[in-house]
Design a protein around this motif. Sequence first.
Motif, PDB file in Angstrom:
ATOM      1  N   SER A 138      50.172 -15.755  46.412  1.00 16.15           N
ATOM      2  CA  SER A 138      49.902 -16.123  47.806  1.00 16.15           C
ATOM      3  C   SER A 138      48.841 -17.222  47.874  1.00 16.15           C
ATOM      4  O   SER A 138      48.826 -18.026  48.803  1.00 16.15           O
ATOM      5  N   LEU A 139      47.971 -17.267  46.874  1.00 16.06           N
ATOM      6  CA  LEU A 139      46.962 -18.330  46.859  1.00 16.06           C
ATOM      7  C   LEU A 139      47.581 -19.652  46.426  1.00 16.06           C
ATOM      8  O   LEU A 139      47.183 -20.724  46.877  1.00 16.06           O
ATOM      9  N   LEU A 140      48.556 -19.566  45.506  1.00 18.93           N
ATOM     10  CA  LEU A 140      49.115 -20.793  44.930  1.00 18.93           C
ATOM     11  C   LEU A 140      50.248 -21.375  45.760  1.00 18.93           C
ATOM     12  O   LEU A 140      50.609 -22.529  45.607  1.00 18.93           O
ATOM     13  N   LYS A 141      50.844 -20.559  46.623  1.00 21.81           N
ATOM     14  CA  LYS A 141      52.053 -20.995  47.320  1.00 21.81           C
ATOM     15  C   LYS A 141      51.756 -22.122  48.310  1.00 21.81           C
ATOM     16  O   LYS A 141      50.607 -22.312  48.747  1.00 21.81           O
ATOM     17  N   THR A 142      52.809 -22.844  48.650  1.00 29.78           N
ATOM     18  CA  THR A 142      52.640 -23.961  49.563  1.00 29.78           C
ATOM     19  C   THR A 142      53.163 -23.646  50.962  1.00 29.78           C
ATOM     20  O   THR A 142      52.696 -24.196  51.942  1.00 29.78           O
ATOM     21  N   GLU A 143      54.133 -22.734  51.044  1.00 34.94           N
ATOM     22  CA  GLU A 143      54.669 -22.415  52.363  1.00 34.94           C
ATOM     23  C   GLU A 143      53.720 -21.465  53.091  1.00 34.94           C
ATOM     24  O   GLU A 143      52.918 -20.776  52.458  1.00 34.94           O
ATOM     25  N   SER A 144      53.873 -21.397  54.377  1.00 32.65           N
ATOM     26  CA  SER A 144      52.972 -20.529  55.136  1.00 32.65           C
ATOM     27  C   SER A 144      53.682 -19.231  55.518  1.00 32.65           C
ATOM     28  O   SER A 144      53.491 -18.696  56.589  1.00 32.65           O
ATOM     29  N   ASP A 145      54.493 -18.745  54.610  1.00 30.58           N
ATOM     30  CA  ASP A 145      55.222 -17.511  54.852  1.00 30.58           C
ATOM     31  C   ASP A 145      54.281 -16.317  54.672  1.00 30.58           C
ATOM     32  O   ASP A 145      53.518 -16.256  53.712  1.00 30.58           O
ATOM     33  N   GLN A 146      54.321 -15.375  55.609  1.00 29.36           N
ATOM     34  CA  GLN A 146      53.377 -14.243  55.526  1.00 29.36           C
ATOM     35  C   GLN A 146      54.019 -12.973  54.993  1.00 29.36           C
ATOM     36  O   GLN A 146      53.458 -11.903  55.071  1.00 29.36           O
ATOM     37  N   MET A 147      55.231 -13.122  54.452  1.00 31.05           N
ATOM     38  CA  MET A 147      55.958 -11.973  53.928  1.00 31.05           C
ATOM     39  C   MET A 147      55.138 -11.213  52.886  1.00 31.05           C
ATOM     40  O   MET A 147      55.240  -9.985  52.778  1.00 31.05           O
ATOM     41  N   TRP A 148      54.329 -11.922  52.141  1.00 28.79           N
ATOM     42  CA  TRP A 148      53.622 -11.290  51.013  1.00 28.79           C
ATOM     43  C   TRP A 148      52.693 -10.172  51.471  1.00 28.79           C
ATOM     44  O   TRP A 148      52.469  -9.211  50.748  1.00 28.79           O
ATOM     45  N   VAL A 149      52.162 -10.286  52.692  1.00 31.60           N
ATOM     46  CA  VAL A 149      51.251  -9.242  53.159  1.00 31.60           C
ATOM     47  C   VAL A 149      52.008  -7.919  53.265  1.00 31.60           C
ATOM     48  O   VAL A 149      51.526  -6.871  52.828  1.00 31.60           O
ATOM     49  N   LEU A 150      53.235  -8.003  53.821  1.00 26.50           N
ATOM     50  CA  LEU A 150      54.039  -6.780  53.943  1.00 26.50           C
ATOM     51  C   LEU A 150      54.398  -6.223  52.575  1.00 26.50           C
ATOM     52  O   LEU A 150      54.371  -5.013  52.350  1.00 26.50           O
ATOM     53  N   GLU A 151      54.736  -7.144  51.664  1.00 23.82           N
ATOM     54  CA  GLU A 151      55.099  -6.681  50.314  1.00 23.82           C
ATOM     55  C   GLU A 151      53.910  -6.056  49.605  1.00 23.82           C
ATOM     56  O   GLU A 151      54.027  -5.020  48.962  1.00 23.82           O
ATOM     57  N   THR A 152      52.737  -6.702  49.747  1.00 22.48           N
ATOM     58  CA  THR A 152      51.535  -6.131  49.137  1.00 22.48           C
ATOM     59  C   THR A 152      51.278  -4.740  49.691  1.00 22.48           C
ATOM     60  O   THR A 152      50.932  -3.819  48.959  1.00 22.48           O
ATOM     61  N   GLN A 153      51.502  -4.600  50.999  1.00 25.28           N
ATOM     62  CA  GLN A 153      51.287  -3.306  51.630  1.00 25.28           C
ATOM     63  C   GLN A 153      52.137  -2.236  50.959  1.00 25.28           C
ATOM     64  O   GLN A 153      51.649  -1.186  50.562  1.00 25.28           O
ATOM     65  N   LYS A 154      53.426  -2.565  50.784  1.00 27.08           N
ATOM     66  CA  LYS A 154      54.335  -1.596  50.193  1.00 27.08           C
ATOM     67  C   LYS A 154      53.929  -1.253  48.759  1.00 27.08           C
ATOM     68  O   LYS A 154      53.764  -0.090  48.408  1.00 27.08           O
ATOM     69  N   TRP A 155      53.715  -2.291  47.969  1.00 30.13           N
ATOM     70  CA  TRP A 155      53.454  -2.048  46.542  1.00 30.13           C
ATOM     71  C   TRP A 155      52.098  -1.417  46.315  1.00 30.13           C
ATOM     72  O   TRP A 155      51.929  -0.636  45.378  1.00 30.13           O
ATOM     73  N   SER A 156      51.131  -1.747  47.159  1.00 26.05           N
ATOM     74  CA  SER A 156      49.824  -1.129  46.932  1.00 26.05           C
ATOM     75  C   SER A 156      49.882   0.356  47.284  1.00 26.05           C
ATOM     76  O   SER A 156      49.245   1.168  46.615  1.00 26.05           O
ATOM     77  N   ILE A 157      50.669   0.707  48.298  1.00 27.69           N
ATOM     78  CA  ILE A 157      50.786   2.137  48.607  1.00 27.69           C
ATOM     79  C   ILE A 157      51.512   2.872  47.481  1.00 27.69           C
ATOM     80  O   ILE A 157      51.111   3.970  47.083  1.00 27.69           O
ATOM     81  N   ILE A 158      52.557   2.239  46.934  1.00 25.88           N
ATOM     82  CA  ILE A 158      53.265   2.865  45.811  1.00 25.88           C
ATOM     83  C   ILE A 158      52.308   3.117  44.652  1.00 25.88           C
ATOM     84  O   ILE A 158      52.198   4.237  44.132  1.00 25.88           O
ATOM     85  N   SER A 159      51.573   2.063  44.267  1.00 22.66           N
ATOM     86  CA  SER A 159      50.663   2.208  43.131  1.00 22.66           C
ATOM     87  C   SER A 159      49.613   3.260  43.419  1.00 22.66           C
ATOM     88  O   SER A 159      49.291   4.078  42.562  1.00 22.66           O
ATOM     89  N   TRP A 160      49.093   3.207  44.643  1.00 22.06           N
ATOM     90  CA  TRP A 160      48.036   4.149  44.986  1.00 22.06           C
ATOM     91  C   TRP A 160      48.562   5.582  44.938  1.00 22.06           C
ATOM     92  O   TRP A 160      47.877   6.485  44.450  1.00 22.06           O
ATOM     93  N   GLY A 161      49.794   5.778  45.418  1.00 13.48           N
ATOM     94  CA  GLY A 161      50.387   7.112  45.390  1.00 13.48           C
ATOM     95  C   GLY A 161      50.529   7.631  43.970  1.00 13.48           C
ATOM     96  O   GLY A 161      50.159   8.762  43.670  1.00 13.48           O
ATOM     97  N   PHE A 162      51.034   6.779  43.089  1.00 13.64           N
ATOM     98  CA  PHE A 162      51.176   7.194  41.687  1.00 13.64           C
ATOM     99  C   PHE A 162      49.815   7.497  41.072  1.00 13.64           C
ATOM    100  O   PHE A 162      49.661   8.459  40.320  1.00 13.64           O
ATOM    101  N   LEU A 163      48.855   6.659  41.383  1.00 10.78           N
ATOM    102  CA  LEU A 163      47.516   6.857  40.832  1.00 10.78           C
ATOM    103  C   LEU A 163      46.954   8.194  41.307  1.00 10.78           C
ATOM    104  O   LEU A 163      46.371   8.953  40.518  1.00 10.78           O
TER     105      LEU A 163
END
Lengths: 621, 174, 146
Positions: free
Chosen positions: A187-212
């Motif tokens: 998300s830091l390196l990308k050039t487009e201003s797409d905000q999809m990554w925030v939603l994806e981070t949300q999903k994956w961080s909850i998954i990781s946190w749940g497993f942890l």
Amino acid sequence: MISLIGFSALCLSSIFSCIVLIPKSILQIKIKYFLFFIRSSTFLVCLSFLSLIFAYVTSDFSNFNVFQNSHSEKPLIYKITGAWGNHEGSILLWVCMISIYGFIYSLLSKSLDSFKILVLKIQSSLFIIFCFFIIFTSNPFLVNSVIVEEGLGLNPILQDPALAIHPPMLYLGYVGFSLVFSLAIASLLKTESDQMWVLETQKWSIISWGFLTAGIALGSYWAYYELGWGGWWFWDPVENISLMPWIAGLALVHSLLMIKGEQAIQRWIVFLSILCFSLSILGTFLVRSGILTSVHSFAADASRGLFILLIFFVTTGFGFLVFLIKSPTKKNDLNLLLINKTSALIINNILMMIAVLTILIGTIYPIIIEVLTNTRISVGGPYFNSTVLPILLPGFLLMSVAPVLSWQTNKIKKFRVYVICFLILSLIITIQSYLTTFNPWGLIGLLLGSWIIVGSLISVILRYKFSFTSKYIKSINSFTAHIGVGVMIIGVTYSSVYQKEFNFNMQIGDEITIENQLLKFDEIKIVDQENYQSLRAVFSLINNNGIISYIDPGKNYYPVSKMITTEAGIYHAWLKDIYITLGSETDNQWFIKVYINPLVSFIWIGVFIMIFASIVAVIKK
Amino acid sequence: MNRAVLITPLMVLTTICLFFLIFILLGKNPNDPPSALLNKSLPIFSSTNLYDNDDTLLSDSLKGNYTLINFFASWCTPCRAEHHLFFKIQKEIPELFILGFSHKDDLGDSKKYLEEEGNPYSFVGIDRDGKIAFDFGVFGLPETFIINKDGEIIFKHTGPLTKKIIDDEISILF
Amino acid sequence: MSLRFQRLILILLTLIMLGAALLLILFNTKQNIVFFYTPSELLENNIAPDKKLRIGGYVKKSSFVKKSLNNYEFKITDNTNDIVIFYKGMLPDLFREEQGIVVEGLIDKNNNIVASKVYAKHDENYMPASIKKELEKNNQWKKNYK
């Protein structure tokens, strides 16, 4: 032979990942082939791991790793789990998971192709770095230079079902943060201003946190019944280390919520994402290098330690460097207003970061002191209890008022209902604790825990119309999670503050009375099991209505390794556990320790609720 | 101001890593007491010379000398890999008495093996039934021990020796 | 409230919390730290009595005395110096002579230690069972050279 297949698959897999990294200017790869390479790399590394498991199952002692960590007389299940019960195998599992996370991301992601490629490239670089670590310093496929017919067995204390699935769970959590890390850097390196990554981070961080969460809970459940010390959390360095990314992950999950108030604070999210993964690697580094000694640590090896230190420095340094140079410049229009959800979340985040910092300092303090003054010290439980807990208390306090606050305005919803409920509740609890044994910490814990539960419950009842639909469960999900925390706080407080310990010398046939219940020592049983011999002292727990349950603490003797392990006997009830460990024997007198652990079940229930909430949060809307 | 905040994580990271680096380089281990497992005396044995049936070697006669004891066999591939290193040891530490045991091996095969690879041993003993190896607690070939003048085991290595082990662990004993 | 003012309050709040945390850390690192010594270091350092410390080493051969049920006395050694340990309580499963252990306790005037906790270190290298069995058969179990 199988080792050769495994090793070649691993090498080939890292080569495939290298191809993916070739910059566009040199070789233009179509997205179709790009994904093909990523996915075949995953298949190959899985093949590699499966061949290691196969070598373990067939007890192929020409593999050095199998020779050192397995034994032909072990039951099949522990042969399989032996594959990750050692340093080399566990790192291979780690690498395998990095790849699998990338694979699943490539399947599920709905981002633009260019962003997806960027994330997968970063994920592949992480994969390659760890592959090199395996190939150069901890290869599980080394050929045994000694010709032998039998292996060296596995530590019997590690032959336990909870511990067999504990590392994979924990690793799923740790490694999940690698994808969160990749997303953040991309998300830091990308050039487009797409905000999809925030939603994806949300999903994956909850998954990781749940497993942890699941991993840590399994680990402490294991410690509870296997170590025989009557407790479930010992502030052991390894436990601290898993707690740090857990808290950081919690902070991340919460700051990602702030998008709800349309105030995504990107910089902070990116920082936390990088931090989570670096704390995960730090944990691996400290445990695997043998710098911190504990039950779980493997033999110290300086070259290995240096290599992981290098990985840690490079990945984390790179992450923070990109963060420094390309930090999101979007002006964050934080509207704090001081009494709303956003500010509560920010303060909670700061508290969590401080908690991480104190744990980190406590954990690495011995190392710093030894380098500086050459004296060896250890920082034990009391330090953590008296630093981390006071820091967490205001956080819990905020949690209990959080449901009252709104996102956008300063207004407090249904203020009066909450205040009245809180006051009544506090009064009841205070009177109750004065009438029973008073303990300030017990009171505080109980108050905070019940506030959190009641606060969340009121909000659920007042705001949402009850229905048995998935939509309803989904919308009350964050409150569910908080109720879980509240239940756990009560369990933790009670089981630590009101724990009672008794020591007895008993003969067969003796009876003792503990808290209105009679404990009778019936007999000593010796039974031969598949790979050990078990000695069990059978106690019957009797109240006025007759026998409630049998409790059988004992010892297991593992002939292969000539080791004895203590098995605590636990009587689980909703309100209290009766926990017995068997000591040594002289002249038919057995030494027995009895712990009364109140409300331990609340801890596990709380954890279950939290994991349930994270599963609900991940499932598609 | 903003930049300074952003640099902080990097600086903290570097400091922490630096401490770890020093810690590893100093080879410290906070909970490890010194080893007490060596310094046990060698088991009693007597063994016949491979080349001379009348020549026997008793364990007592090893006292007064530093002795290296190596268990090998012609069927053991890793043994071949380490074999040439005994010539190196012989050259570097001439006062060391190098004793080889042909372990569970056909005598003819052993002789042939030593013809092919050369014989660095001052004495080659026969351990046909593996009894001597058993007393030494050997569990896989090759295995090497070093005994000091008082007949105490001061070094043990399972698996083939390497140049590094010789330089780092064996040479410093002398 | 202006954004500037809000930010100022936030920074102040962070600093206060950080300060409180630092105070807690400093206070607790003074209170709750246990020093670790080997027997030789312990004798060299002349430690004042009634100080809590940890000591690591091996249980000396044939020094273990069981005075009564759960009341033990043994020596801990680093091959140069020995320290006498008194311990009441349950010994860990892995405890045996010549095994590496760590003891936590208070030191008394005679440089003996009254232990409150005994930790045994895990032995990670075992001998293969077949050889062990044979060794036991011949009563040679003790002759294991590590």
